[in-house]
Design an enzyme around this catalytic site. Sequence first.
Site, PDB file in Angstrom:
ATOM      1  N   ASP A 111       0.855  -1.197   0.000  1.00  0.00           N
ATOM      2  CA  ASP A 111       0.000   0.000   0.000  1.00  0.00           C
ATOM      3  C   ASP A 111       0.888   1.242   0.000  1.00  0.00           C
ATOM      4  O   ASP A 111       1.881   1.296   0.730  1.00  0.00           O
ATOM      5  CB  ASP A 111      -0.847   0.095   1.292  1.00  0.00           C
ATOM      6  CG  ASP A 111      -1.715  -1.122   1.530  1.00  0.00           C
ATOM      7  OD1 ASP A 111      -2.147  -1.732   0.544  1.00  0.00           O
ATOM      8  OD2 ASP A 111      -1.958  -1.434   2.714  1.00  0.00           O
ATOM      9  N   ASP A 128      -0.426   7.823   7.991  1.00  0.00           N
ATOM     10  CA  ASP A 128      -0.105   6.446   8.409  1.00  0.00           C
ATOM     11  C   ASP A 128       1.223   6.445   9.166  1.00  0.00           C
ATOM     12  O   ASP A 128       1.357   5.810  10.217  1.00  0.00           O
ATOM     13  CB  ASP A 128       0.066   5.525   7.184  1.00  0.00           C
ATOM     14  CG  ASP A 128      -1.235   5.195   6.474  1.00  0.00           C
ATOM     15  OD1 ASP A 128      -2.233   4.922   7.148  1.00  0.00           O
ATOM     16  OD2 ASP A 128      -1.222   5.190   5.219  1.00  0.00           O
ATOM     17  N   GLU A 142       1.600  -2.545  10.982  1.00  0.00           N
ATOM     18  CA  GLU A 142       1.273  -2.620   9.553  1.00  0.00           C
ATOM     19  C   GLU A 142       2.276  -1.807   8.735  1.00  0.00           C
ATOM     20  O   GLU A 142       2.584  -2.155   7.596  1.00  0.00           O
ATOM     21  CB  GLU A 142      -0.138  -2.056   9.321  1.00  0.00           C
ATOM     22  CG  GLU A 142      -0.526  -2.021   7.848  1.00  0.00           C
ATOM     23  CD  GLU A 142      -1.828  -1.282   7.581  1.00  0.00           C
ATOM     24  OE1 GLU A 142      -2.757  -1.380   8.395  1.00  0.00           O
ATOM     25  OE2 GLU A 142      -1.905  -0.624   6.540  1.00  0.00           O
ATOM     26  N   GLU A 143       2.783  -0.743   9.308  1.00  0.00           N
ATOM     27  CA  GLU A 143       3.654   0.164   8.559  1.00  0.00           C
ATOM     28  C   GLU A 143       5.138  -0.155   8.684  1.00  0.00           C
ATOM     29  O   GLU A 143       5.969   0.611   8.203  1.00  0.00           O
ATOM     30  CB  GLU A 143       3.377   1.616   8.993  1.00  0.00           C
ATOM     31  CG  GLU A 143       1.923   2.040   8.895  1.00  0.00           C
ATOM     32  CD  GLU A 143       1.306   1.869   7.486  1.00  0.00           C
ATOM     33  OE1 GLU A 143       2.072   1.734   6.504  1.00  0.00           O
ATOM     34  OE2 GLU A 143       0.068   1.830   7.396  1.00  0.00           O
ATOM     35  N   ASP A 189      -2.419  -1.863  13.880  1.00  0.00           N
ATOM     36  CA  ASP A 189      -2.679  -1.116  12.640  1.00  0.00           C
ATOM     37  C   ASP A 189      -2.820   0.334  13.083  1.00  0.00           C
ATOM     38  O   ASP A 189      -3.814   0.695  13.713  1.00  0.00           O
ATOM     39  CB  ASP A 189      -3.976  -1.644  12.003  1.00  0.00           C
ATOM     40  CG  ASP A 189      -4.352  -0.893  10.733  1.00  0.00           C
ATOM     41  OD1 ASP A 189      -3.729   0.133  10.425  1.00  0.00           O
ATOM     42  OD2 ASP A 189      -5.304  -1.350  10.065  1.00  0.00           O
ATOM     43  N   LEU A 244      -3.390   3.208  11.624  1.00  0.00           N
ATOM     44  CA  LEU A 244      -4.524   3.986  11.115  1.00  0.00           C
ATOM     45  C   LEU A 244      -5.274   3.116  10.114  1.00  0.00           C
ATOM     46  O   LEU A 244      -4.838   2.929   8.986  1.00  0.00           O
ATOM     47  CB  LEU A 244      -4.004   5.277  10.461  1.00  0.00           C
ATOM     48  CG  LEU A 244      -5.036   6.380  10.257  1.00  0.00           C
ATOM     49  CD1 LEU A 244      -5.740   6.741  11.558  1.00  0.00           C
ATOM     50  CD2 LEU A 244      -4.376   7.615   9.672  1.00  0.00           C
ATOM     51  N   ASP A 245      -6.374   2.571  10.573  1.00  0.00           N
ATOM     52  CA  ASP A 245      -7.183   1.714   9.698  1.00  0.00           C
ATOM     53  C   ASP A 245      -8.205   2.579   8.955  1.00  0.00           C
ATOM     54  O   ASP A 245      -8.887   3.391   9.569  1.00  0.00           O
ATOM     55  CB  ASP A 245      -7.911   0.660  10.532  1.00  0.00           C
ATOM     56  CG  ASP A 245      -8.832  -0.161   9.667  1.00  0.00           C
ATOM     57  OD1 ASP A 245      -8.315  -0.949   8.866  1.00  0.00           O
ATOM     58  OD2 ASP A 245     -10.055   0.027   9.752  1.00  0.00           O
ATOM     59  N   GLU A 274      -5.143  -6.914  12.330  1.00  0.00           N
ATOM     60  CA  GLU A 274      -6.509  -6.510  11.984  1.00  0.00           C
ATOM     61  C   GLU A 274      -7.512  -7.608  12.374  1.00  0.00           C
ATOM     62  O   GLU A 274      -8.472  -7.374  13.102  1.00  0.00           O
ATOM     63  CB  GLU A 274      -6.624  -6.203  10.478  1.00  0.00           C
ATOM     64  CG  GLU A 274      -5.848  -4.957  10.067  1.00  0.00           C
ATOM     65  CD  GLU A 274      -5.955  -4.618   8.585  1.00  0.00           C
ATOM     66  OE1 GLU A 274      -6.069  -3.423   8.261  1.00  0.00           O
ATOM     67  OE2 GLU A 274      -5.876  -5.527   7.742  1.00  0.00           O
TER      68      GLU A 274
HETATM   69  P1  AHG Z   1      -5.805   0.128   5.964  1.00  0.00           P
HETATM   70  O1  AHG Z   1      -6.371   1.513   5.802  1.00  0.00           O
HETATM   71  O2  AHG Z   1      -5.215  -0.101   7.335  1.00  0.00           O
HETATM   72  O3  AHG Z   1      -4.872  -0.266   4.851  1.00  0.00           O
HETATM   73  O4  AHG Z   1      -7.019  -0.918   5.948  1.00  0.00           O
HETATM   74  C1  AHG Z   1      -8.011  -0.824   4.947  1.00  0.00           C
HETATM   75  C2  AHG Z   1      -8.782  -2.107   4.942  1.00  0.00           C
HETATM   76  C3  AHG Z   1      -9.938  -2.195   5.934  1.00  0.00           C
HETATM   77  O5  AHG Z   1     -10.078  -1.178   6.814  1.00  0.00           O
HETATM   78  C4  AHG Z   1     -11.158  -2.270   5.061  1.00  0.00           C
HETATM   79  O6  AHG Z   1     -12.108  -3.139   5.593  1.00  0.00           O
HETATM   80  C5  AHG Z   1     -10.640  -2.694   3.738  1.00  0.00           C
HETATM   81  O7  AHG Z   1      -9.314  -2.287   3.658  1.00  0.00           O
HETATM   82  C6  AHG Z   1     -11.435  -2.076   2.633  1.00  0.00           C
HETATM   83  O8  AHG Z   1     -11.055  -2.629   1.440  1.00  0.00           O
HETATM   84  P2  AHG Z   1     -11.995  -2.506   0.144  1.00  0.00           P
HETATM   85  O9  AHG Z   1     -11.881  -1.068  -0.272  1.00  0.00           O
HETATM   86  O10 AHG Z   1     -11.351  -3.458  -0.818  1.00  0.00           O
HETATM   87  O11 AHG Z   1     -13.402  -2.901   0.520  1.00  0.00           O
HETATM   88 MN    MN Z   2      -6.362  -1.599   8.295  1.00  0.00          MN
HETATM   89 MN    MN Z   3      -3.594   1.021   8.383  1.00  0.00          MN
END
Ligand code: AHG
Ligand code: MN
Ligand code: MN
Length: 277
Positions: A35, A41, A64-65, A83, A85-86, A226
């Site tokens: 990502d 983040d 995560e980072e 995590d 910042l989710d 997560e």
């Molecule tokens: P993060 O921001 O920590 O990378 O996590 C994002 C995750 C989670 O929060 C969420 O349920 C999912 O990604 C959403 O993914 P889609 O957009 O594919 O639904």
């Molecule tokens: Mn997340």
């Molecule tokens: Mn995150």
Amino acid sequence: MQEIIKAVQDIAIKISEVLKYGDLGYAASSNATGDTQLKLDILSDEIIENRLKELSSIKAIISEEKDAPLSVNDGGEYIIAYDPLDGSSLVDVNFAVGSIFGVYKGSLEARNLVAALYSVYGPRVELVVCDDSVKLFRLNRDNEFKFIKNLELNQKGKINATGGTQKGWSDSHRAMIKSLFDDGYRLRYSGAMVSDLHQVLLKGGGLFSYPATTDAPNGKLRVAFEVLPFAYIYEKAGGATTNGVNDSLLDIKIEQTHQTTPCYFGSKFEIDRVKNG
Ligand code: AHG
Ligand code: MN
Ligand code: MN
């Protein structure tokens, strides 16, 4: 454990402040999952690392980072996987996001989880702390987290929150999701698992799922920081979890710190439906 809860409270206050006024731009880097990282983040990760490093009870942290676990104190007994910042890609549209923490005693194994916590940064700042029971706290004007209530899932709910690219869903997942909608369930999905799971938990139940898809055969959500913390919370709240086949997400073996899994969290009725069709 009390010092860990206090640290997470301090962290949540700091991150919620940074979110209000911080730079929304991208950093020039990506994390272990590939990502692209936002400046928020990285900043959230630094806030958490710096605060957790102060605790002698912590042996290592896994973020995560960060590509690899970071040793903190040789004499510590807990590993915290988090995590920072989710849902960070949703800060620009001003949706609620959060931070997730799993507290493992001794080694990084699902059954070694002794607590899980998450914060939600929305119109209010909330914190859910789960050791034996699941407790909701809310930040007041004096920057103190006040206990609101214990959280429990009903046997059956009304919400159906499901992620992943739909054209990549399996026929069985598609059929199960449709059957819930046919039974009157309502779609609620923001794209931040913290907020989506928080909604299902506070509204009494339902299903949150992030299935295997053709483009992500092991799902998207990451096991150590997560999936397992939320599995621990959902099961302690009287709900159930599965990867689609197993009896509990807590049966998963952690082989890599950034490994992912398909995941389903919900009330007992809906998880039974996932397992038995
Ligand atoms: P993060 O921001 O920590 O990378 O996590 C994002 C995750 C989670 O929060 C969420 O349920 C999912 O990604 C959403 O993914 P889609 O957009 O594919 O639904
Ligand atoms: Mn997340
Ligand atoms: Mn995150």
